[in-house]
Design a protein around this motif. Structure first.
Motif, PDB file in Angstrom:
ATOM      1  N   UNK A  35       0.852  -1.111  -0.018  1.00 19.03           N
ATOM      2  CA  UNK A  35      -0.038   0.019   0.024  1.00 19.03           C
ATOM      3  C   UNK A  35       0.743   1.328  -0.012  1.00 19.03           C
ATOM      4  N   UNK A  36       0.421   2.284   0.651  1.00 18.06           N
ATOM      5  CA  UNK A  36       0.991   3.566   0.585  1.00 18.06           C
ATOM      6  C   UNK A  36       2.236   3.527   1.715  1.00 18.06           C
ATOM      7  N   UNK A  37       3.330   4.436   1.417  1.00 22.64           N
ATOM      8  CA  UNK A  37       4.330   4.535   2.324  1.00 22.64           C
ATOM      9  C   UNK A  37       4.004   5.968   2.956  1.00 22.64           C
ATOM     10  N   UNK A  38       4.021   6.046   4.073  1.00 20.42           N
ATOM     11  CA  UNK A  38       3.811   7.324   4.947  1.00 20.42           C
ATOM     12  C   UNK A  38       4.981   7.629   5.655  1.00 20.42           C
ATOM     13  N   UNK A  39       5.568   9.074   5.641  1.00 19.04           N
ATOM     14  CA  UNK A  39       6.857   9.157   6.433  1.00 19.04           C
ATOM     15  C   UNK A  39       6.293  10.346   7.635  1.00 19.04           C
ATOM     16  N   UNK A  40       6.769  10.133   8.701  1.00 19.77           N
ATOM     17  CA  UNK A  40       6.441  11.183   9.788  1.00 19.77           C
ATOM     18  C   UNK A  40       7.780  11.271  10.305  1.00 19.77           C
ATOM     19  N   UNK A  41       7.901  12.464  11.433  1.00 23.42           N
ATOM     20  CA  UNK A  41       8.946  12.554  12.012  1.00 23.42           C
ATOM     21  C   UNK A  41       9.217  13.838  12.958  1.00 23.42           C
ATOM     22  N   UNK A  42      10.069  13.734  13.847  1.00 21.13           N
ATOM     23  CA  UNK A  42      10.227  14.882  14.479  1.00 21.13           C
ATOM     24  C   UNK A  42      11.664  14.866  15.095  1.00 21.13           C
ATOM     25  N   UNK A  43      12.280  15.947  15.345  1.00 24.60           N
ATOM     26  CA  UNK A  43      13.624  16.180  15.819  1.00 24.60           C
ATOM     27  C   UNK A  43      14.561  17.083  15.303  1.00 24.60           C
ATOM     28  N   UNK A 101      -3.525  13.398  11.891  1.00 30.49           N
ATOM     29  CA  UNK A 101      -4.406  13.357  10.799  1.00 30.49           C
ATOM     30  C   UNK A 101      -3.910  12.343   9.672  1.00 30.49           C
ATOM     31  N   UNK A 102      -2.819  12.753   9.278  1.00 27.18           N
ATOM     32  CA  UNK A 102      -2.013  11.978   8.342  1.00 27.18           C
ATOM     33  C   UNK A 102      -1.946  10.541   8.396  1.00 27.18           C
ATOM     34  N   UNK A 103      -1.793  10.137   9.616  1.00 22.35           N
ATOM     35  CA  UNK A 103      -1.709   8.519  10.129  1.00 22.35           C
ATOM     36  C   UNK A 103      -2.916   7.939  10.382  1.00 22.35           C
ATOM     37  N   UNK A 104      -4.085   8.803  10.255  1.00 25.64           N
ATOM     38  CA  UNK A 104      -5.427   8.116  10.551  1.00 25.64           C
ATOM     39  C   UNK A 104      -6.196   7.260   9.481  1.00 25.64           C
ATOM     40  N   UNK A 105      -6.664   6.279   9.677  1.00 26.26           N
ATOM     41  CA  UNK A 105      -7.277   5.686   8.609  1.00 26.26           C
ATOM     42  C   UNK A 105      -6.622   4.963   7.487  1.00 26.26           C
ATOM     43  N   UNK A 106      -5.489   4.566   8.164  1.00 30.96           N
ATOM     44  CA  UNK A 106      -4.401   3.834   7.240  1.00 30.96           C
ATOM     45  C   UNK A 106      -5.000   1.970   7.324  1.00 30.96           C
ATOM     46  N   UNK A 107      -4.275   1.221   6.635  1.00 23.64           N
ATOM     47  CA  UNK A 107      -4.891  -0.194   6.339  1.00 23.64           C
ATOM     48  C   UNK A 107      -3.515  -0.877   6.672  1.00 23.64           C
ATOM     49  N   UNK A 108      -3.589  -2.241   6.878  1.00 29.67           N
ATOM     50  CA  UNK A 108      -2.549  -3.183   7.138  1.00 29.67           C
ATOM     51  C   UNK A 108      -1.626  -3.158   5.958  1.00 29.67           C
ATOM     52  N   UNK A 109      -1.989  -2.910   4.860  1.00 28.68           N
ATOM     53  CA  UNK A 109      -1.227  -2.935   3.741  1.00 28.68           C
ATOM     54  C   UNK A 109      -0.198  -1.606   3.717  1.00 28.68           C
ATOM     55  N   UNK A 110      -0.328  -0.701   4.612  1.00 28.67           N
ATOM     56  CA  UNK A 110       0.388   0.484   4.388  1.00 28.67           C
ATOM     57  C   UNK A 110       1.599   0.509   5.370  1.00 28.67           C
ATOM     58  N   UNK A 111       2.552   1.384   5.129  1.00 27.66           N
ATOM     59  CA  UNK A 111       3.923   1.313   5.866  1.00 27.66           C
ATOM     60  C   UNK A 111       4.123   2.849   6.366  1.00 27.66           C
ATOM     61  N   UNK A 112       4.012   2.928   7.573  1.00 17.84           N
ATOM     62  CA  UNK A 112       4.520   4.124   8.150  1.00 17.84           C
ATOM     63  C   UNK A 112       6.098   4.159   8.634  1.00 17.84           C
ATOM     64  N   UNK A 175      -1.523   0.056  10.415  1.00 22.59           N
ATOM     65  CA  UNK A 175      -0.493   0.000   9.293  1.00 22.59           C
ATOM     66  C   UNK A 175       0.813  -0.527  10.102  1.00 22.59           C
ATOM     67  N   UNK A 176       1.739  -1.040   9.086  1.00 24.33           N
ATOM     68  CA  UNK A 176       3.030  -1.531   9.658  1.00 24.33           C
ATOM     69  C   UNK A 176       4.013  -0.298   9.945  1.00 24.33           C
ATOM     70  N   UNK A 177       4.645  -0.298  11.364  1.00 20.71           N
ATOM     71  CA  UNK A 177       5.350   0.920  11.547  1.00 20.71           C
ATOM     72  C   UNK A 177       6.758   0.268  11.816  1.00 20.71           C
TER      73      UNK A 177
END
Length: 426
Positions: A35-43, A101-112, A175-177
């Protein structure tokens, strides 16, 4: 031996280079998802981490990371937002809300992919139930001047947040994290790096309250009410929402110290790493290091010169004065006072992110003549230390170390270079 300040700076630069995301992040990237690849981060290093990920990711990417003002790195597919550190601001709060909000509603096929480094505690600001940004700002300011350890400060922060303490990871479920961490904390505990937004937290609201009491920290009533009610409890180990989460430490303070040690060996100086997790009041650590250094110089114990004593970790400063300081220059000024002009000793202390305290100054250098030069300029070293004015002291001497934003952060770096004794004349 190479000129002492030059060799010290070479070791510091090597420590910083060893923690650069461009080299240490790519080997840890996971395979792309269905599925989708979502990138989040802080630092403070998150923008550089995002760029390294972009440069090596084979498929589509989308996402948002938050870094400190001045630490932005241009990215083409990922959005970089800048916010305040060490006290959070509205820009960080708005970005954190968007991230949730970006990581809400993801599925098991998605990667964060979460890119987490030091500084994320203030950058990823999302007030817990019943709290305001002003409440979080007041608590952060009080913690920073209290003398509390980084572990203690982050325990409190985790329990006052809507995203830290594993809550951001829970929001990513199912989602997989994969969390990629750059450690800036003693012991490399994942829950202490940026207050652990994507990892489970075994500490409790009661622990946070005990820390506030121990350090006599006054907080807004809403903060105390949240902790006493237990509504600030974090995500605990074994929570099923974290079952698809994996954590990878991509670089650490120890790796940085080993890089500095390699530079020392190449220059014919034997390195000794005293530890990567030294803690305590900065001025007390400086005095202890002075005592060890004296034993080396005067007794050849426990190490024989020429050698360099390397250490990392994160000291603390209980602010009592009105000066311009940071924990590294506070430690270094205390070391200089403890050495009292002892011959054959040169030292550097600096923060690997390029910012010691709130100043855009990484740290400073000392030598055997530091105190004598200060007195000739009319400076009073002890008064500067008592006023928490390390930056004012070293700037007046021209001995500050300025790197600019290094785009990484593996915390404090200290190197004490001890020359060999000069053989007696024959």
């Amino acid at each position: 031996m190479t000129d002492h300040p030059i060799l010290l700076r070479q070791m510091f630069d090597a420590a910083i280079a060893a923690a650069q995301p461009a080299s240490c992040l790519p080997p840890h990237l996971p395979p792309p998802p269905r599925g989708r690849t979502i990138v989040i981060g802080a630092g403070k290093a998150s923008a550089a981490m995002a760029r390294a990920l972009e440069d090596h990711w084979p498929g589509p990417l989308e996402g948002l990371v938050i870094t400190r003002y001045g630490h932005e790195v241009p990215c083409s597919r990922l959005e970089i937002v800048q916010a305040a550190h060490p006290v959070p601001d509205a820009a960080g709060a708005r970005a954190a809300e968007r991230m949730q909000a970006l990581v809400s509603g993801l599925t098991a096929d998605d990667l964060v992919i979460a890119l987490i480094s030091g500084g994320g505690s203030s950058l990823l600001v999302a007030p817990g139930p019943g709290l305001t940004l002003a409440d979080k700002q007041a608590v952060n300011t009080a913690l920073l001047g209290s003398g509390a350890t980084i572990s203690e400060m982050n325990c409190v922060r985790r329990h006052l947040s809507a995203l830290k303490g594993g809550r951001l990871a829970a929001a990513c479920h199912p989602a997989r994290l994969v969390t990629l961490l750059i450690s800036d904390v003693p012991g490399d505990a994942p829950q202490d790096i940026a207050s652990g937004p994507t990892v489970a937290d075994p500490s409790t609201c009661a622990d946070a309250l005990a820390i506030l009491e121990r350090h006599h920290i006054r907080v807004p009533e809403a903060v105390r009410a949240l902790l006493e009610s237990g509504r600030g409890e974090t995500v605990k180990p074994g929570d099923p929402r974290l079952s698809g989460s994996r954590t990878r430490m991509i670089t650490t303070p120890q790796i940085a110290l080993e890089a500095a040690a390699h530079v020392a060996r190449a220059a014919g100086v034997t390195p000794h790493i005293l530890g990567d997790s030294l803690e305590g009041e900065a001025r007390d650590v400086g005095q202890v290091l002075a005592g060890i250094t004296r034993q080396v110089v005067l007794r050849g114990q426990p190490f024989v010169p020429p050698c360099v004593l390397l250490s990392g970790g994160e000291t603390t400063v209980t602010v009592r004065g009105q000066g311009r300081g940071g924990r590294n220059v506070e430690c270094l000024l205390s070391l200089a006072l403890g050495l009292d002009g002892l011959p054959r000793v040169h030292a550097l202390a600096g923060d690997t992110d390029g910012v010691d305290g709130v100043e855009e100054i990484a740290g400073a250098l000392i030598g055997p003549d530091t105190l004598a030069r200060a007195w000739r300029l009319g400076l009073h070293p002890r008064r500067h230390l008592d006023d928490n004015d390390g930056h004012g002291f070293f700037q007046a001497l021209g001995d500050s170390v300025v790197t600019g934003p290094t785009l990484t952060n593996v915390n404090d770096f200290r190197a004490i270079l001890i020359e060999a004794a000069t053989p007696p004349a024959t």
